[in-house]
Design an enzyme around this catalytic site. Sequence first.
Site, mmCIF file in Angstrom:
data_model
loop_
_atom_site.group_PDB
_atom_site.id
_atom_site.type_symbol
_atom_site.label_atom_id
_atom_site.label_comp_id
_atom_site.label_asym_id
_atom_site.label_seq_id
_atom_site.Cartn_x
_atom_site.Cartn_y
_atom_site.Cartn_z
ATOM 1 N N CYS A 76 0.862 -1.188 0.000
ATOM 2 C CA CYS A 76 0.000 0.000 0.000
ATOM 3 C C CYS A 76 0.898 1.237 0.000
ATOM 4 C CB CYS A 76 -0.961 -0.013 1.189
ATOM 5 S SG CYS A 76 -0.167 0.039 2.808
ATOM 6 N N ASN A 118 2.278 1.492 4.348
ATOM 7 C CA ASN A 118 2.630 0.228 5.032
ATOM 8 C C ASN A 118 2.339 0.287 6.537
ATOM 9 O OD1 ASN A 118 5.548 -1.910 5.577
ATOM 10 N ND2 ASN A 118 3.487 -2.510 5.063
ATOM 11 N N CYS A 139 -1.391 0.756 7.410
ATOM 12 C CA CYS A 139 -2.823 0.415 7.522
ATOM 13 C C CYS A 139 -3.169 -0.826 6.692
ATOM 14 C CB CYS A 139 -3.703 1.585 7.089
ATOM 15 S SG CYS A 139 -3.598 3.022 8.184
ATOM 16 N N ARG A 140 -3.335 -0.658 5.398
ATOM 17 C CA ARG A 140 -3.913 -1.723 4.589
ATOM 18 C C ARG A 140 -3.001 -2.929 4.369
ATOM 19 N NH1 ARG A 140 -5.244 2.177 -0.228
ATOM 20 N NH2 ARG A 140 -3.297 3.029 0.620
ATOM 21 N N SER A 141 -1.748 -2.678 3.927
ATOM 22 C CA SER A 141 -0.914 -3.839 3.585
ATOM 23 C C SER A 141 -0.450 -4.659 4.794
ATOM 24 C CB SER A 141 0.266 -3.450 2.690
ATOM 25 O OG SER A 141 1.169 -2.581 3.337
ATOM 26 N N ASP A 179 -8.299 3.933 1.025
ATOM 27 C CA ASP A 179 -7.311 4.361 2.016
ATOM 28 C C ASP A 179 -8.059 4.907 3.237
ATOM 29 O OD1 ASP A 179 -5.408 5.641 3.488
ATOM 30 O OD2 ASP A 179 -4.522 6.733 1.810
HETATM 31 P P1 4NP Z 1 -1.817 2.811 4.101
HETATM 32 O O1 4NP Z 1 -2.498 4.136 4.685
HETATM 33 O O2 4NP Z 1 -1.277 3.152 2.739
HETATM 34 O O3 4NP Z 1 -2.958 1.847 4.044
HETATM 35 O O4 4NP Z 1 -0.737 2.399 5.093
HETATM 36 C C1 4NP Z 1 -1.845 5.380 4.701
HETATM 37 C C2 4NP Z 1 -0.922 5.654 5.689
HETATM 38 C C3 4NP Z 1 -0.296 6.883 5.712
HETATM 39 C C4 4NP Z 1 -0.597 7.833 4.751
HETATM 40 C C5 4NP Z 1 -1.509 7.555 3.761
HETATM 41 C C6 4NP Z 1 -2.130 6.326 3.734
HETATM 42 N N1 4NP Z 1 0.031 9.108 4.804
HETATM 43 O O5 4NP Z 1 -0.288 9.952 3.950
HETATM 44 O O6 4NP Z 1 0.873 9.345 5.677
#
Ligand code: 4NP
Length: 174
Positions: A12, A15, A17-19, A131
């Site tokens: 993702c 790294n 939340c989702r992945s 997201d």
């Molecule tokens: P992820 O979520 O891609 O599922 O880990 C996010 C975590 C951080 C950010 C965006 C999405 N950020 O912009 O910091």
Amino acid sequence: MSGSKTAVLFVCLGNICRSPLAEAVFRKQVKEAGLEDRFVVDSAGTSSYHEGEGPDPRTVKVARARGVEMTGRARQIRREDAKRFDYIIAMDESNLRDVQRIVAEAGVHSPRVMRLREFDPEAGGDLDVPDPYYGGPRGFENVHDIVERSCAALLEHIIAERGLGASANERAGS
Ligand code: 4NP
């Protein structure tokens, strides 16, 4: 990678939340199928924003309530991953494009690169795992639901594609 093991990398943006959730859910499902020693499972982000951080507490909370423990620290994907992993599973279209570029730069054609929701029986036309980072708690519940059902279908797909069905049945029966 690793002889007869199948290596799966979830990707993702951050790294956190989702992945890492997909990694933890998929690992649990692999274990329940009795295939723990046939898989290597990892996750990474396309960005370095959260390098070295643990998973987002909002994701951890929902996962824990559903019996999924999350471990590990965020890291950024690198070209070497294109050589190490058999399947690289992106969470959304933007991640998918980034992964495809990295795989092309690495000059390998071995990994299968897909989006997780290609396996979601309830995806309809929307193949992105949304997201949840800037949204409310409901978003994290929704992401968890999507990830659980998509990972289950992904595992079935890989078991069929790699001919792991006999091992899964033997182990479940033993
Ligand atoms: P992820 O979520 O891609 O599922 O880990 C996010 C975590 C951080 C950010 C965006 C999405 N950020 O912009 O910091």
